[in-house]
Motif scaffolding. Structure first.
Motif, PDB file in Angstrom:
ATOM      1  N   SER A  91      39.045 -29.424 -34.830  1.00 31.17           N
ATOM      2  CA  SER A  91      38.850 -30.869 -34.870  1.00 31.17           C
ATOM      3  C   SER A  91      38.437 -31.303 -36.269  1.00 31.17           C
ATOM      4  CB  SER A  91      37.773 -31.279 -33.870  1.00 31.17           C
ATOM      5  OG  SER A  91      37.645 -32.690 -33.804  1.00 31.17           O
ATOM      6  N   LEU A  92      38.454 -32.626 -36.485  1.00 28.45           N
ATOM      7  CA  LEU A  92      37.914 -33.224 -37.707  1.00 28.45           C
ATOM      8  C   LEU A  92      36.600 -33.908 -37.378  1.00 28.45           C
ATOM      9  CD1 LEU A  92      40.997 -35.023 -39.333  1.00 28.45           C
ATOM     10  CD2 LEU A  92      40.242 -32.668 -39.645  1.00 28.45           C
ATOM     11  N   SER A  93      35.634 -33.779 -38.258  1.00 30.39           N
ATOM     12  CA  SER A  93      34.360 -34.487 -38.112  1.00 30.39           C
ATOM     13  C   SER A  93      33.792 -34.728 -39.503  1.00 30.39           C
ATOM     14  CB  SER A  93      33.364 -33.683 -37.270  1.00 30.39           C
ATOM     15  OG  SER A  93      33.815 -33.502 -35.950  1.00 30.39           O
ATOM     16  N   ARG A  94      32.779 -35.579 -39.572  1.00 34.79           N
ATOM     17  CA  ARG A  94      32.159 -35.912 -40.862  1.00 34.79           C
ATOM     18  C   ARG A  94      30.742 -35.351 -40.910  1.00 34.79           C
ATOM     19  NH1 ARG A  94      33.818 -39.844 -44.389  1.00 34.79           N
ATOM     20  NH2 ARG A  94      35.111 -40.868 -42.822  1.00 34.79           N
ATOM     21  N   ILE A  95      30.404 -34.703 -42.018  1.00 38.10           N
ATOM     22  CA  ILE A  95      29.056 -34.160 -42.184  1.00 38.10           C
ATOM     23  C   ILE A  95      28.068 -35.298 -42.442  1.00 38.10           C
ATOM     24  CG2 ILE A  95      27.565 -32.724 -43.632  1.00 38.10           C
ATOM     25  CD1 ILE A  95      29.956 -30.952 -44.231  1.00 38.10           C
ATOM     26  N   LEU A 124      26.536 -27.673 -35.978  1.00 38.25           N
ATOM     27  CA  LEU A 124      27.717 -26.831 -36.168  1.00 38.25           C
ATOM     28  C   LEU A 124      27.434 -25.741 -37.200  1.00 38.25           C
ATOM     29  CD1 LEU A 124      30.891 -26.657 -35.567  1.00 38.25           C
ATOM     30  CD2 LEU A 124      31.128 -27.881 -37.745  1.00 38.25           C
ATOM     31  N   PRO A 125      27.641 -24.464 -36.857  1.00 35.49           N
ATOM     32  CA  PRO A 125      27.491 -23.410 -37.868  1.00 35.49           C
ATOM     33  C   PRO A 125      28.481 -23.623 -39.005  1.00 35.49           C
ATOM     34  CG  PRO A 125      27.586 -22.478 -35.645  1.00 35.49           C
ATOM     35  CD  PRO A 125      27.973 -23.925 -35.522  1.00 35.49           C
ATOM     36  N   THR A 126      28.031 -23.480 -40.238  1.00 35.42           N
ATOM     37  CA  THR A 126      28.926 -23.723 -41.369  1.00 35.42           C
ATOM     38  C   THR A 126      30.088 -22.732 -41.398  1.00 35.42           C
ATOM     39  OG1 THR A 126      27.480 -22.377 -42.801  1.00 35.42           O
ATOM     40  CG2 THR A 126      27.124 -24.759 -42.795  1.00 35.42           C
ATOM     41  N   GLU A 127      29.919 -21.584 -40.774  1.00 36.18           N
ATOM     42  CA  GLU A 127      31.010 -20.610 -40.724  1.00 36.18           C
ATOM     43  C   GLU A 127      32.176 -21.099 -39.868  1.00 36.18           C
ATOM     44  OE1 GLU A 127      29.623 -17.536 -37.248  1.00 36.18           O
ATOM     45  OE2 GLU A 127      28.362 -17.667 -39.042  1.00 36.18           O
ATOM     46  N   TYR A 128      31.935 -22.125 -39.041  1.00 37.83           N
ATOM     47  CA  TYR A 128      32.994 -22.710 -38.222  1.00 37.83           C
ATOM     48  C   TYR A 128      33.878 -23.662 -39.029  1.00 37.83           C
ATOM     49  CZ  TYR A 128      31.105 -21.029 -33.733  1.00 37.83           C
ATOM     50  OH  TYR A 128      30.694 -20.251 -32.681  1.00 37.83           O
ATOM     51  N   ILE A 129      33.410 -24.043 -40.202  1.00 34.91           N
ATOM     52  CA  ILE A 129      34.169 -24.974 -41.040  1.00 34.91           C
ATOM     53  C   ILE A 129      35.239 -24.212 -41.804  1.00 34.91           C
ATOM     54  CG2 ILE A 129      34.042 -26.586 -42.979  1.00 34.91           C
ATOM     55  CD1 ILE A 129      31.213 -27.278 -42.067  1.00 34.91           C
ATOM     56  N   LYS A 130      36.497 -24.632 -41.654  1.00 35.04           N
ATOM     57  CA  LYS A 130      37.623 -23.923 -42.251  1.00 35.04           C
ATOM     58  C   LYS A 130      38.202 -24.635 -43.467  1.00 35.04           C
ATOM     59  CE  LYS A 130      37.153 -20.849 -39.124  1.00 35.04           C
ATOM     60  NZ  LYS A 130      36.528 -19.558 -39.486  1.00 35.04           N
ATOM     61  N   TYR A 150      37.432 -29.831 -41.374  1.00 31.80           N
ATOM     62  CA  TYR A 150      38.269 -29.275 -40.314  1.00 31.80           C
ATOM     63  C   TYR A 150      37.526 -28.059 -39.776  1.00 31.80           C
ATOM     64  CZ  TYR A 150      42.617 -27.453 -38.168  1.00 31.80           C
ATOM     65  OH  TYR A 150      43.589 -26.992 -37.303  1.00 31.80           O
ATOM     66  N   HIS A 151      37.186 -28.054 -38.484  1.00 31.13           N
ATOM     67  CA  HIS A 151      36.286 -27.033 -37.971  1.00 31.13           C
ATOM     68  C   HIS A 151      36.650 -26.590 -36.560  1.00 31.13           C
ATOM     69  CE1 HIS A 151      34.162 -29.793 -35.172  1.00 31.13           C
ATOM     70  NE2 HIS A 151      34.394 -30.700 -36.103  1.00 31.13           N
ATOM     71  N   VAL A 152      36.179 -25.409 -36.233  1.00 32.16           N
ATOM     72  CA  VAL A 152      36.276 -24.916 -34.863  1.00 32.16           C
ATOM     73  C   VAL A 152      35.338 -25.743 -34.002  1.00 32.16           C
ATOM     74  CG1 VAL A 152      35.863 -22.933 -33.349  1.00 32.16           C
ATOM     75  CG2 VAL A 152      36.807 -22.576 -35.653  1.00 32.16           C
ATOM     76  N   VAL A 153      35.777 -26.112 -32.798  1.00 39.85           N
ATOM     77  CA  VAL A 153      34.926 -26.843 -31.865  1.00 39.85           C
ATOM     78  C   VAL A 153      34.208 -25.831 -30.972  1.00 39.85           C
ATOM     79  CG1 VAL A 153      34.840 -28.562 -30.030  1.00 39.85           C
ATOM     80  CG2 VAL A 153      36.519 -28.796 -31.879  1.00 39.85           C
ATOM     81  N   PRO A 154      32.886 -25.750 -31.050  1.00 41.70           N
ATOM     82  CA  PRO A 154      32.148 -24.758 -30.263  1.00 41.70           C
ATOM     83  C   PRO A 154      32.357 -24.921 -28.753  1.00 41.70           C
ATOM     84  CG  PRO A 154      30.742 -25.729 -31.943  1.00 41.70           C
ATOM     85  CD  PRO A 154      31.995 -26.542 -31.908  1.00 41.70           C
ATOM     86  N   GLY A 155      32.671 -23.824 -28.110  1.00 44.66           N
ATOM     87  CA  GLY A 155      32.769 -23.801 -26.651  1.00 44.66           C
ATOM     88  C   GLY A 155      33.797 -24.735 -26.059  1.00 44.66           C
ATOM     89  N   SER A 156      34.883 -24.991 -26.772  1.00 43.81           N
ATOM     90  CA  SER A 156      35.883 -25.941 -26.282  1.00 43.81           C
ATOM     91  C   SER A 156      37.279 -25.351 -26.394  1.00 43.81           C
ATOM     92  CB  SER A 156      35.807 -27.253 -27.074  1.00 43.81           C
ATOM     93  OG  SER A 156      36.882 -28.102 -26.750  1.00 43.81           O
ATOM     94  N   VAL A 157      38.122 -25.676 -25.422  1.00 45.19           N
ATOM     95  CA  VAL A 157      39.516 -25.233 -25.483  1.00 45.19           C
ATOM     96  C   VAL A 157      40.307 -26.099 -26.465  1.00 45.19           C
ATOM     97  CG1 VAL A 157      39.493 -24.346 -23.134  1.00 45.19           C
ATOM     98  CG2 VAL A 157      40.124 -26.736 -23.529  1.00 45.19           C
ATOM     99  N   ARG A 158      39.683 -27.147 -26.962  1.00 48.44           N
ATOM    100  CA  ARG A 158      40.351 -28.031 -27.915  1.00 48.44           C
ATOM    101  C   ARG A 158      40.701 -27.285 -29.199  1.00 48.44           C
ATOM    102  NH1 ARG A 158      38.301 -34.082 -29.531  1.00 48.44           N
ATOM    103  NH2 ARG A 158      39.439 -34.351 -31.469  1.00 48.44           N
TER     104      ARG A 158
END
Length: 233
Positions: A108-112, A207-213, A97-105
């Motif tokens: 989001s969920l994504s897979r490493i 994706l910067p790992t610091e964006y991962i929550k 679960y991560h922040v989406v860079p540069g997006s108003v969204r």
């Protein structure tokens, strides 16, 4: 004319399907620990530093068979996030679960799929890590949990999925290419399971790992799910 049109459509499909394959002589990278089936968690079994969020997007549909709608395990479902998840815990195949860079969204969920200093390339819908084929269920193009051929087979009797424009769109997305990049240190390369609905590192880069929550450990199995707003952590 109808017969010719049908043959032309079959030819287009065969070209599209072949575009999503790779040579068996290439080196491969496997993932033996990640299951395509997410974990169903009973409400009373949630422990540790976790939080529940309802996920409102359909970019992580991967659980077959689509005909029974079972691939929609995250879409509008309550997901359980492990907040004690850090850089040292990360493994290939983890859903985060991560922040989406540069997006108003927002989130989001994504897979490493790759880590810092690894080389990532996409060739005709197939992921390559350090020159090796990522030979996993999440390492190549899929839509709603299926390859292009599987998707067409399931929907071939539905008129809306016989539309040539729809097939050509799928073919183009199946053949997506990306030049090789090196993931910077302190970053990961993330990919959504459903490539058609994806907004991931293919679009916004590493994706910067610091964006991962947090890491997704499963979804709530309770049928009567409460509604949780998707607010920032």
């Amino acid at each position: 004319m109808k017969k010719f049109g049908a043959l032309l459509m079959v030819y287009v499909l065969l070209l599209a399907i072949s575009a999503c394959s790779f040579s068996k002589d290439e080196e491969v990278m496997m993932d033996w620990h990640t299951s395509p089936k997410p974990q169903a968690i009973m409400p009373g079994n949630i422990a540790g530093k976790t939080i529940i969020r309802q996920y409102a997007y359909n970019d992580m549909e991967n659980w077959r068979p689509y005909a029974n709608q079972k691939c929609r395990v995250f879409y509008r479902r309550d997901i359980v996030l492990d907040l004690n998840y850090g850089d040292k815990d990360m493994s290939r195949g983890d859903i985060v679960y991560h922040v989406v860079p540069g997006s108003v969204r927002g989130y989001s969920l994504s897979r490493i799929v790759a880590f810092g200093d690894e080389r990532v390339r996409i060739k005709e819908g197939q992921l390559y890590i350090n020159g090796k084929v990522l030979d996993t269920f999440y390492g190549k193009f899929q839509h709603k949990g299926m390859s292009l051929k599987q998707y067409v087979d399931v929907h071939k009797r539905r008129e809306r999925d016989k539309n040539e424009a729809h097939i050509m769109k799928m073919k183009k997305q199946c053949k997506v290419n990306m030049r090789e990049i090196i993931v910077p240190q302190g970053h990961v390369f993330v990919v959504d399971d459903d490539w058609v609905n994806a907004y991931d590192s293919k679009q916004f880069g590493a994706l910067p790992t610091e964006y991962i929550k947090g890491k997704v450990i499963g979804y709530i199995a309770d049928k009567e799910q409460k509604r949780h707003k998707n607010i920032p952590l």
